[in-house]
Enzyme design. Structure first.
Site, PDB file in Angstrom:
ATOM      1  N   ASP A  33      71.641  99.966  27.618  1.00 43.62           N
ATOM      2  CA  ASP A  33      70.355  99.614  26.857  1.00 43.62           C
ATOM      3  C   ASP A  33      70.308 100.252  25.729  1.00 43.62           C
ATOM      4  O   ASP A  33      71.291 101.318  25.710  1.00 43.62           O
ATOM      5  CB  ASP A  33      69.049 100.225  27.589  1.00 43.62           C
ATOM      6  CG  ASP A  33      67.709  99.584  27.052  1.00 43.62           C
ATOM      7  OD1 ASP A  33      67.187  98.910  27.600  1.00 43.62           O
ATOM      8  OD2 ASP A  33      67.266 100.104  25.922  1.00 43.62           O
ATOM      9  N   CYS A 258      53.909  88.001  29.239  1.00 43.86           N
ATOM     10  CA  CYS A 258      54.950  86.727  29.476  1.00 43.86           C
ATOM     11  C   CYS A 258      53.875  85.609  29.186  1.00 43.86           C
ATOM     12  O   CYS A 258      54.361  84.765  28.239  1.00 43.86           O
ATOM     13  CB  CYS A 258      55.119  86.678  31.033  1.00 43.86           C
ATOM     14  SG  CYS A 258      56.024  87.805  31.518  1.00 43.86           S
ATOM     15  N   LYS A 318      47.082  94.235  34.458  1.00 48.07           N
ATOM     16  CA  LYS A 318      46.620  93.972  35.895  1.00 48.07           C
ATOM     17  C   LYS A 318      46.979  94.934  36.781  1.00 48.07           C
ATOM     18  O   LYS A 318      47.778  96.110  36.144  1.00 48.07           O
ATOM     19  CB  LYS A 318      47.382  92.682  36.097  1.00 48.07           C
ATOM     20  CG  LYS A 318      49.041  92.867  36.403  1.00 48.07           C
ATOM     21  CD  LYS A 318      49.758  91.681  37.024  1.00 48.07           C
ATOM     22  CE  LYS A 318      51.235  91.977  37.335  1.00 48.07           C
ATOM     23  NZ  LYS A 318      51.769  90.943  38.065  1.00 48.07           N
TER      24      LYS A 318
HETATM   25  C1  UGA Z   1      54.109  86.154  35.182  1.00 43.51           C
HETATM   26  C2  UGA Z   1      54.194  85.220  36.133  1.00 43.51           C
HETATM   27  O1  UGA Z   1      53.293  85.109  37.259  1.00 43.51           O
HETATM   28  C3  UGA Z   1      55.601  85.369  36.754  1.00 43.51           C
HETATM   29  O2  UGA Z   1      56.027  84.160  37.812  1.00 43.51           O
HETATM   30  C4  UGA Z   1      56.751  85.250  35.561  1.00 43.51           C
HETATM   31  O3  UGA Z   1      58.049  85.515  35.943  1.00 43.51           O
HETATM   32  C5  UGA Z   1      56.365  86.265  34.696  1.00 43.51           C
HETATM   33  O4  UGA Z   1      55.054  86.162  34.129  1.00 43.51           O
HETATM   34  C6  UGA Z   1      57.302  86.279  33.480  1.00 43.51           C
HETATM   35  O5  UGA Z   1      57.289  85.284  32.627  1.00 43.51           O
HETATM   36  O6  UGA Z   1      58.142  87.022  33.402  1.00 43.51           O
HETATM   37  P1  UGA Z   1      53.231  88.517  35.078  1.00 43.51           P
HETATM   38  O7  UGA Z   1      52.765  88.594  33.766  1.00 43.51           O
HETATM   39  O8  UGA Z   1      53.878  89.810  35.622  1.00 43.51           O
HETATM   40  O9  UGA Z   1      53.784  87.279  35.787  1.00 43.51           O
HETATM   41  O10 UGA Z   1      51.713  88.752  35.974  1.00 43.51           O
HETATM   42  P2  UGA Z   1      50.707  87.738  36.755  1.00 43.51           P
HETATM   43  O11 UGA Z   1      50.262  88.335  38.032  1.00 43.51           O
HETATM   44  O12 UGA Z   1      51.132  86.302  36.558  1.00 43.51           O
HETATM   45  O13 UGA Z   1      49.307  87.894  35.945  1.00 43.51           O
HETATM   46  C7  UGA Z   1      49.567  87.608  34.339  1.00 43.51           C
HETATM   47  C8  UGA Z   1      48.153  87.788  34.176  1.00 43.51           C
HETATM   48  O14 UGA Z   1      47.122  86.510  34.487  1.00 43.51           O
HETATM   49  C9  UGA Z   1      47.219  88.979  34.167  1.00 43.51           C
HETATM   50  O15 UGA Z   1      46.650  89.583  33.169  1.00 43.51           O
HETATM   51  C10 UGA Z   1      46.268  88.506  35.353  1.00 43.51           C
HETATM   52  O16 UGA Z   1      45.011  89.380  35.218  1.00 43.51           O
HETATM   53  C11 UGA Z   1      45.977  87.110  34.883  1.00 43.51           C
HETATM   54  N1  UGA Z   1      45.328  86.307  36.039  1.00 43.51           N
HETATM   55  C12 UGA Z   1      46.332  85.986  37.049  1.00 43.51           C
HETATM   56  C13 UGA Z   1      44.234  85.778  35.972  1.00 43.51           C
HETATM   57  O17 UGA Z   1      43.348  86.106  34.913  1.00 43.51           O
HETATM   58  N2  UGA Z   1      43.650  84.922  36.913  1.00 43.51           N
HETATM   59  C14 UGA Z   1      44.481  84.727  37.870  1.00 43.51           C
HETATM   60  O18 UGA Z   1      44.076  83.856  38.837  1.00 43.51           O
HETATM   61  C15 UGA Z   1      45.889  85.114  38.045  1.00 43.51           C
END
Ligand code: UGA
Length: 434
Positions: A33, A258, A318
């Site tokens: 890094d 993401c 989250k």
């Molecule tokens: C997301 C994807 O889930 C992964 O598969 C992907 O690899 C990653 O992006 C990436 O591109 O690197 P992440 O951003 O860590 O992962 O988190 P998530 O758990 O997917 O949540 C994303 C957001 O959506 C959070 O703010 C969460 O609160 C929100 N969310 C999620 C909702 O508002 N409702 C839901 O039903 C699910």
């Protein structure tokens, strides 16, 4: 079993998890890094980010996992280079690939490499450009693969080792075989394809997940207007095996490093070829409006925010992470301050934050401390511990027992019984008796 020497570029969420997991699988890994403090901390046995199981994994594999600032040192003995640097959004909505190009540039002359693998999320077509750049740098014999990341923060180590699928895009069978072998020991199927398709899988998967969330949030808004209960609706909709229950939790919108970035990148990718991806534009707009709508609804309930004190429960995008990138909490705190409220916030993992809106907000050590004297509390992140706090005590210390549950974490009837006015997303508001 073939074990390889791997250089991982980027010690962020993706690079550290990738490096630690590859070391666990038996490979010898050096993570590089450019941030001095980050590498110094890792060398001293510290871990700069919070990710379940990561600290343990790094500690268990110190004999096969090292850290460096020096790109040449990282590449010198490597067979495979993994690119895990970030690709933030540029003002045009495209992905900023400058960090990837810096890595590729540092490989000049590294003819001993067997393959370069890109894990960073990139626009479709990037692999072809990198291939051309490698060819003109004399690296024609070095293979190229796209191996996008699908791990979710907070459960990244688990997702890496037990994925729904490992996507590998490679143009030649040897590179495909090599990258597949690197995953020996990973418990999940491998989806082999060409490079542009692998790049597209990543963007399409995140876009569809974001679409499910925005769709659910729109249904929630219609539920609010019509008296339906979105939780009951979603539960039964999700029982259809063609739809499934996942990513249909309504709330104040998706955040993180993401979904916001990748949905904009896919829209820009379409736009750059002259196609207007209208569905994606709507998904993004619904998400932008979601925290603002919450503030408007609360403002209507409370009669404006001027001179009010509001507790903000949860800052991370989250639960289970200390990541605040594109978190709805920042928009909510800014909106509250712009309307004249003072903000008292709590989060169990997020460290000190510089800059606005946080420098004008008061950080509190407990949810109850944040709610003391507050005219309203907003649940922004569904931290599980918020379920178990003494809400009757919160009702007693608040200036007014009013909760806006931006993640539908609590049960309306329970909160009503405790004397709260309880607002949530897509469910009828429970009002405390006057
Ligand atoms: C997301 C994807 O889930 C992964 O598969 C992907 O690899 C990653 O992006 C990436 O591109 O690197 P992440 O951003 O860590 O992962 O988190 P998530 O758990 O997917 O949540 C994303 C957001 O959506 C959070 O703010 C969460 O609160 C929100 N969310 C999620 C909702 O508002 N409702 C839901 O039903 C699910």
């Amino acid at each position: 079993m073939v074990r390889n020497r791997i250089a991982v570029f980027g010690a962020g969420y993706i690079g550290l998890v990738t490096g630690a997991c590859l070391a666990k699988l038996g490979h010898t890994v050096v993570v590089r890094d450019i941030q001095e403090e980050r590498i110094a901390l890792l060398r001293a046995g510290g871990v700069p980010i919070h990710e379940d199981g990561l600290a343990e994994l790094i500690a268990e594999n110190t004999d096969r996992l090292t850290f460096t600032l020096d790109a040449q040192e990282a590449v010198r003995d490597a067979e495979v280079v993994y690119v895990c640097v970030d690709t933030p959004t540029t003002p045009s909505g495209d992905a900023d690939l400058s960090r990837i190009w810096q890595v590729i540039k540092s490989l000049e002359g590294a003819r001993h490499l067997v393959a370069v693998v890109v894990k960073s999320t990139v626009p479709v077509g990037t692999g072809a450009r990198i291939r051309a750049a490698m060819d003109s740098a004399g690296l024609q014999a070095v293979g190229y693969a796209a191996n996008p990341e699908f791990t979710a923060e907070g459960r990244a180590v688990h997702d890496f080792l037990h994925p729904d699928r490992v996507v590998i895009g490679a143009d030649d069978p040897d590179t495909m075989k090599l990258v597949a072998q690197l995953h020996d020991g990973v418990d999940g199927p491998i989806a082999e394809m060409d490079v542009p398709s692998a790049e597209m899988v990543k963007l399409a998967a995140n876009a569809l997940l974001a679409t499910k969330i925005s769709f659910t949030n729109e249904i929630a808004t219609i539920c609010e207007a019509t008296g339906a209960d979105v939780e009951q609706v979603v539960r039964a909709v999700g029982m259809d095996h063609r739809l499934g229950p996942h990513f249909m939790r309504p709330g104040v919108g998706y955040g993180g490093s993401c979904f916001p970035k990748d949905s904009r990148a896919l829209r820009a990718l379409a736009g750059n070829s002259g196609y207007s991806f209208q569905l994606m534009t709507s998904v993004i707009e619904v998400n932008d409006l979601q925290p603002r709508r919450a503030i408007q609804r609360l403002s209507d309930e409370i009669g404006g925010f001027q001179g009010r004190s509001v507790a903000l429960l949860g800052i991370a995008f989250k639960p289970g992470t200390d990541d605040v990138r594109e978190a709805p909490s920042a928009i909510i705190a800014s909106r509250l301050q712009a309307e004249g409220a003072s903000v008292r916030c709590w989060d169990p993992l997020v460290g000190p934050l510089a800059g606005e809106p946080w420098s004008s907000a008061t950080r509190c050590r407990t949810p109850l401390e944040a709610m003391a004297g507050a005219d309203a509390a907003i649940i922004v992140t569904e931290w599980p511990q918020l379920r178990d706090i003494a809400w009757e005590q919160a009702a007693a210390v608040m200036a007014r027992p009013l909760v806006f549950d931006g993640r539908n974490l609590l049960a309306p009837q329970d909160m009503g019984a405790l004397g709260f006015t309880y607002m949530s997303v897509g469910r009828t508001t429970v009002r405390a008796a006057a």
